[in-house]
Design a protein around this motif. Structure first.
Motif, PDB file in Angstrom:
ATOM      1  N   LEU A 143       0.814  -1.222   0.000  1.00  0.00           N
ATOM      2  CA  LEU A 143       0.000   0.000   0.000  1.00  0.00           C
ATOM      3  C   LEU A 143       0.846   1.271   0.000  1.00  0.00           C
ATOM      4  O   LEU A 143       0.430   2.304  -0.532  1.00  0.00           O
ATOM      5  N   PHE A 144       2.031   1.208   0.592  1.00  0.00           N
ATOM      6  CA  PHE A 144       2.904   2.384   0.640  1.00  0.00           C
ATOM      7  C   PHE A 144       3.422   2.772  -0.749  1.00  0.00           C
ATOM      8  O   PHE A 144       3.847   3.906  -0.960  1.00  0.00           O
ATOM      9  N   PHE A 145       3.386   1.844  -1.697  1.00  0.00           N
ATOM     10  CA  PHE A 145       3.972   2.093  -3.015  1.00  0.00           C
ATOM     11  C   PHE A 145       2.928   2.214  -4.116  1.00  0.00           C
ATOM     12  O   PHE A 145       3.277   2.476  -5.267  1.00  0.00           O
ATOM     13  N   VAL A 146       1.669   2.038  -3.769  1.00  0.00           N
ATOM     14  CA  VAL A 146       0.601   2.118  -4.768  1.00  0.00           C
ATOM     15  C   VAL A 146       0.106   3.553  -4.859  1.00  0.00           C
ATOM     16  O   VAL A 146      -0.144   4.198  -3.836  1.00  0.00           O
ATOM     17  N   ARG A 147      -0.046   4.063  -6.094  1.00  0.00           N
ATOM     18  CA  ARG A 147      -0.451   5.451  -6.305  1.00  0.00           C
ATOM     19  C   ARG A 147      -1.881   5.576  -6.812  1.00  0.00           C
ATOM     20  O   ARG A 147      -2.517   6.596  -6.593  1.00  0.00           O
ATOM     21  N   ARG A 148      -2.380   4.579  -7.512  1.00  0.00           N
ATOM     22  CA  ARG A 148      -3.713   4.685  -8.096  1.00  0.00           C
ATOM     23  C   ARG A 148      -4.769   4.292  -7.073  1.00  0.00           C
ATOM     24  O   ARG A 148      -4.650   3.287  -6.388  1.00  0.00           O
ATOM     25  N   TYR A 149      -5.823   5.086  -7.005  1.00  0.00           N
ATOM     26  CA  TYR A 149      -6.860   4.863  -6.008  1.00  0.00           C
ATOM     27  C   TYR A 149      -7.581   3.538  -6.218  1.00  0.00           C
ATOM     28  O   TYR A 149      -7.939   2.862  -5.251  1.00  0.00           O
ATOM     29  N   ILE A 150      -7.834   3.182  -7.477  1.00  0.00           N
ATOM     30  CA  ILE A 150      -8.507   1.917  -7.758  1.00  0.00           C
ATOM     31  C   ILE A 150      -7.673   0.749  -7.244  1.00  0.00           C
ATOM     32  O   ILE A 150      -8.203  -0.207  -6.664  1.00  0.00           O
ATOM     33  N   SER A 151      -6.356   0.822  -7.435  1.00  0.00           N
ATOM     34  CA  SER A 151      -5.475  -0.247  -6.942  1.00  0.00           C
ATOM     35  C   SER A 151      -5.522  -0.339  -5.421  1.00  0.00           C
ATOM     36  O   SER A 151      -5.520  -1.430  -4.852  1.00  0.00           O
ATOM     37  N   VAL A 152      -5.577   0.819  -4.753  1.00  0.00           N
ATOM     38  CA  VAL A 152      -5.681   0.830  -3.289  1.00  0.00           C
ATOM     39  C   VAL A 152      -6.969   0.151  -2.844  1.00  0.00           C
ATOM     40  O   VAL A 152      -6.985  -0.639  -1.890  1.00  0.00           O
ATOM     41  N   ILE A 153      -8.066   0.427  -3.533  1.00  0.00           N
ATOM     42  CA  ILE A 153      -9.357  -0.179  -3.186  1.00  0.00           C
ATOM     43  C   ILE A 153      -9.303  -1.690  -3.363  1.00  0.00           C
ATOM     44  O   ILE A 153      -9.805  -2.446  -2.513  1.00  0.00           O
ATOM     45  N   LEU A 154      -8.685  -2.157  -4.440  1.00  0.00           N
ATOM     46  CA  LEU A 154      -8.585  -3.597  -4.676  1.00  0.00           C
ATOM     47  C   LEU A 154      -7.725  -4.274  -3.611  1.00  0.00           C
ATOM     48  O   LEU A 154      -8.048  -5.385  -3.151  1.00  0.00           O
ATOM     49  N   ILE A 155      -6.643  -3.613  -3.213  1.00  0.00           N
ATOM     50  CA  ILE A 155      -5.802  -4.172  -2.147  1.00  0.00           C
ATOM     51  C   ILE A 155      -6.573  -4.219  -0.835  1.00  0.00           C
ATOM     52  O   ILE A 155      -6.493  -5.197  -0.075  1.00  0.00           O
TER      53      ILE A 155
ATOM     54  N   ILE B  83     -19.720  -6.181   5.561  1.00  0.00           N
ATOM     55  CA  ILE B  83     -19.631  -4.748   5.883  1.00  0.00           C
ATOM     56  C   ILE B  83     -18.218  -4.216   5.662  1.00  0.00           C
ATOM     57  O   ILE B  83     -18.017  -3.203   4.985  1.00  0.00           O
ATOM     58  N   GLY B  84     -17.237  -4.907   6.236  1.00  0.00           N
ATOM     59  CA  GLY B  84     -15.865  -4.414   6.177  1.00  0.00           C
ATOM     60  C   GLY B  84     -15.251  -4.485   4.800  1.00  0.00           C
ATOM     61  O   GLY B  84     -14.347  -3.716   4.488  1.00  0.00           O
ATOM     62  N   SER B  85     -15.731  -5.406   3.962  1.00  0.00           N
ATOM     63  CA  SER B  85     -15.148  -5.540   2.625  1.00  0.00           C
ATOM     64  C   SER B  85     -16.119  -5.095   1.541  1.00  0.00           C
ATOM     65  O   SER B  85     -15.965  -4.033   0.939  1.00  0.00           O
ATOM     66  N   ALA B  86     -17.158  -5.899   1.323  1.00  0.00           N
ATOM     67  CA  ALA B  86     -18.042  -5.671   0.173  1.00  0.00           C
ATOM     68  C   ALA B  86     -18.710  -4.302   0.196  1.00  0.00           C
ATOM     69  O   ALA B  86     -18.639  -3.535  -0.771  1.00  0.00           O
ATOM     70  N   PHE B  87     -19.356  -3.956   1.320  1.00  0.00           N
ATOM     71  CA  PHE B  87     -20.115  -2.705   1.369  1.00  0.00           C
ATOM     72  C   PHE B  87     -19.196  -1.480   1.270  1.00  0.00           C
ATOM     73  O   PHE B  87     -19.457  -0.555   0.494  1.00  0.00           O
ATOM     74  N   LEU B  88     -18.114  -1.478   2.064  1.00  0.00           N
ATOM     75  CA  LEU B  88     -17.213  -0.332   2.037  1.00  0.00           C
ATOM     76  C   LEU B  88     -16.520  -0.180   0.684  1.00  0.00           C
ATOM     77  O   LEU B  88     -16.329   0.943   0.197  1.00  0.00           O
ATOM     78  N   ILE B  89     -16.172  -1.303   0.053  1.00  0.00           N
ATOM     79  CA  ILE B  89     -15.555  -1.247  -1.275  1.00  0.00           C
ATOM     80  C   ILE B  89     -16.528  -0.635  -2.270  1.00  0.00           C
ATOM     81  O   ILE B  89     -16.157   0.203  -3.104  1.00  0.00           O
ATOM     82  N   PHE B  90     -17.790  -1.033  -2.170  1.00  0.00           N
ATOM     83  CA  PHE B  90     -18.825  -0.473  -3.049  1.00  0.00           C
ATOM     84  C   PHE B  90     -18.927   1.047  -2.859  1.00  0.00           C
ATOM     85  O   PHE B  90     -18.976   1.804  -3.826  1.00  0.00           O
ATOM     86  N   VAL B  91     -18.922   1.495  -1.616  1.00  0.00           N
ATOM     87  CA  VAL B  91     -19.005   2.936  -1.321  1.00  0.00           C
ATOM     88  C   VAL B  91     -17.782   3.664  -1.872  1.00  0.00           C
ATOM     89  O   VAL B  91     -17.904   4.739  -2.478  1.00  0.00           O
ATOM     90  N   TYR B  92     -16.585   3.083  -1.684  1.00  0.00           N
ATOM     91  CA  TYR B  92     -15.366   3.723  -2.171  1.00  0.00           C
ATOM     92  C   TYR B  92     -15.372   3.855  -3.695  1.00  0.00           C
ATOM     93  O   TYR B  92     -14.985   4.886  -4.246  1.00  0.00           O
ATOM     94  N   ILE B  93     -15.799   2.795  -4.367  1.00  0.00           N
ATOM     95  CA  ILE B  93     -15.817   2.821  -5.831  1.00  0.00           C
ATOM     96  C   ILE B  93     -16.795   3.875  -6.339  1.00  0.00           C
ATOM     97  O   ILE B  93     -16.498   4.621  -7.277  1.00  0.00           O
ATOM     98  N   ILE B  94     -17.959   3.968  -5.718  1.00  0.00           N
ATOM     99  CA  ILE B  94     -18.934   4.986  -6.107  1.00  0.00           C
ATOM    100  C   ILE B  94     -18.342   6.387  -5.900  1.00  0.00           C
ATOM    101  O   ILE B  94     -18.469   7.278  -6.749  1.00  0.00           O
TER     102      ILE B  94
END
Length: 249
Positions: free
Chosen positions: A20-32, A59-70
């Motif tokens: 995570l310290f080396f990833v710059r793209r937001y989508i990549s951060v969300i996938l990690i 809640i911790g994965s699916a829902f929050l990931i959905f919110v972040y992507i939106i």
């Protein structure tokens, strides 16, 4: 066996945290982050806590990931108005090329922004600067006294020189020079280079040094800061030098 699997999953979490310290793209951060949550759910399940695992997964994965992507998608597109400029951003056939085009594409690759390019006329620059139609304006823009600048712009990303000509410069070769206390008949290096390819009836002498910049409309300081952070990293890479060599020589 179970203990080894738990150790492996914990090591995987540590590895993802470091990545995570080396990833710059937001989508990549969300996938990690999604991978992190899934592995954590697996650890809870193995440790006989299926209810906690289920909550983490939903809640911790699916829902929050959905919110972040939106949230990312609602901010992910920027519109760029470009003034066609030799070597920097220009149309060749149906393809948009040039140094600034490649730099902006690299910025898009290293962020969560998708880019739309729209041609504009030089005389409409001030109109679009004060409107909300475009987020960014580019096209060989040079700013002299930055302390007098009344709008947001990037750091210089390509140094250049401005030349004073004895002859009158054609209107089509005039650049976007803002906040310069300079006389008439000035032309920047790249436009002069392009002009001399077609004609050699102009005598020019170096007048002052400057550098090309991007202008941000809507007082978008957050976008400016992100672009400047990208520039600071990217300008120290071989890829940046390759883009200069490929487009300018």
């Amino acid at each position: 066996m179970t203990e080894l699997l738990i150790h492996f999953l914990i090591l995987s979490l540590i590895f993802l945290t470091i990545v995570l310290f080396f990833v710059r793209r937001y989508i990549s951060v969300i996938l990690i982050y999604a991978s992190f949550g899934t592995i954590l759910s697996g650890i809870f399940f193995i440790m006989n806590a299926p209810d906690v695992a289920a909550v983490q997964m939903t809640i911790g994965s699916a829902f929050l990931i959905f919110v972040y992507i939106i949230a990312v998608k609602t901010r992910s597109k920027i519109k760029i108005g470009y003034i066609e400029t030799p070597y920097l951003i220009y149309n060749e056939g149906n393809k948009l090329l040039g140094f600034e085009k490649e730099i902006l594409d690299k910025f898009s690759e290293n962020s969560f922004f998708d880019i739309e390019y729209h041609p504009i006329k030089k005389e409409d620059f001030n109109t679009f600067l004060n409107s909300k139609k475009y987020d960014v304006l580019v096209g060989g823009i040079l700013i002299g006294d930055i302390s007098k600048c009344e709008f947001i712009c990037s750091e210089e990303y390509l140094p250049t020189k401005i030349f004073k000509c004895k002859e009158k410069i054609p209107e089509t070769s005039n650049g976007m020079m803002l906040y310069f206390d300079l006389p008439e008949n000035l032309i920047d290096y790249l436009r002069l280079k392009d002009y001399l390819r077609k004609k050699s009836d102009i005598i020019a002498e170096e007048y002052v040094k400057s550098g090309y910049r991007v202008v941000f409309t809507k007082n978008n300081k957050a976008l400016k800061d992100e672009f400047n952070r990208f520039l600071k990293r990217f300008m120290n890479t071989k890829e940046y030098e390759d883009i200069i060599r490929r487009n300018i020589g």
